[in-house]
Design a protein around this motif. Sequence first.
Motif, PDB file in Angstrom:
ATOM      1  N   LEU A  71      81.077  15.625  22.961  1.00 44.56           N
ATOM      2  CA  LEU A  71      81.924  14.953  23.932  1.00 44.56           C
ATOM      3  C   LEU A  71      82.511  15.978  24.885  1.00 44.56           C
ATOM      4  O   LEU A  71      82.824  17.100  24.491  1.00 44.56           O
ATOM      5  N   GLY A  72      82.657  15.579  26.141  1.00 42.02           N
ATOM      6  CA  GLY A  72      83.205  16.468  27.142  1.00 42.02           C
ATOM      7  C   GLY A  72      84.690  16.722  26.965  1.00 42.02           C
ATOM      8  O   GLY A  72      85.384  15.996  26.252  1.00 42.02           O
ATOM      9  N   GLY A  73      85.171  17.748  27.630  1.00 41.74           N
ATOM     10  CA  GLY A  73      86.583  18.098  27.568  1.00 41.74           C
ATOM     11  C   GLY A  73      87.433  17.330  28.557  1.00 41.74           C
ATOM     12  O   GLY A  73      88.649  17.374  28.510  1.00 41.74           O
ATOM     13  N   ASP A  74      86.783  16.607  29.441  1.00 43.31           N
ATOM     14  CA  ASP A  74      87.500  15.818  30.437  1.00 43.31           C
ATOM     15  C   ASP A  74      87.366  14.338  30.099  1.00 43.31           C
ATOM     16  O   ASP A  74      86.288  13.869  29.798  1.00 43.31           O
ATOM     17  N   ALA A  75      88.456  13.636  30.108  1.00 40.96           N
ATOM     18  CA  ALA A  75      88.431  12.197  29.859  1.00 40.96           C
ATOM     19  C   ALA A  75      89.442  11.542  30.783  1.00 40.96           C
ATOM     20  O   ALA A  75      90.446  12.151  31.148  1.00 40.96           O
ATOM     21  N   SER A  76      89.149  10.303  31.144  1.00 42.95           N
ATOM     22  CA  SER A  76      90.100   9.549  31.950  1.00 42.95           C
ATOM     23  C   SER A  76      90.151   8.120  31.421  1.00 42.95           C
ATOM     24  O   SER A  76      89.202   7.640  30.795  1.00 42.95           O
ATOM     25  N   MET A  77      91.274   7.471  31.671  1.00 47.43           N
ATOM     26  CA  MET A  77      91.447   6.107  31.203  1.00 47.43           C
ATOM     27  C   MET A  77      90.450   5.201  31.914  1.00 47.43           C
ATOM     28  O   MET A  77      90.325   5.218  33.123  1.00 47.43           O
ATOM     29  N   PHE A  78      89.714   4.445  31.144  1.00 48.99           N
ATOM     30  CA  PHE A  78      88.737   3.505  31.680  1.00 48.99           C
ATOM     31  C   PHE A  78      89.303   2.090  31.647  1.00 48.99           C
ATOM     32  O   PHE A  78      89.218   1.361  32.609  1.00 48.99           O
ATOM     33  N   SER A  79      89.874   1.708  30.506  1.00 51.36           N
ATOM     34  CA  SER A  79      90.487   0.391  30.363  1.00 51.36           C
ATOM     35  C   SER A  79      91.737   0.532  29.503  1.00 51.36           C
ATOM     36  O   SER A  79      91.636   0.713  28.288  1.00 51.36           O
ATOM     37  N   SER A  80      92.899   0.428  30.144  1.00 59.62           N
ATOM     38  CA  SER A  80      94.142   0.527  29.379  1.00 59.62           C
ATOM     39  C   SER A  80      94.327  -0.691  28.480  1.00 59.62           C
ATOM     40  O   SER A  80      94.910  -0.590  27.402  1.00 59.62           O
TER      41      SER A  80
END
Length: 108
Positions: free
Chosen positions: A89-98
């Motif tokens: 898994l990458g080190g960057d993540a962002s909220m996709f569906s709160s």
Amino acid sequence: MVQEDEGRVLVFSYDYEAESDFEVVSQLETSTTVRLLQTTDEETVPEISQPDDYTGHIIRYESESGPLAPTTLLFVRDGSISAGESGMLGGDASMFSSQLNLLTTSVE
């Protein structure tokens, strides 16, 4: 691994381990994936109008000393990963569906 959307996958935020190696244990049934990607009222969320476009997988994080428990879930859109395949898994993540508490991240 076969997928579109530039190697992006979905994981539940409480299960996300940045830059962690994982191995695919198995693929979920389509009906299970659809239920997991809907609200408790069986409604779709704006970010996922077609939950059956996704393939759900059970994955287990790994370390140099072997598999780590517990297992977790990973969702791939327009593709799938075979049991026994591994990735990171990458080190960057962002909220996709709160509403569903899902993050989007890269996979290598």
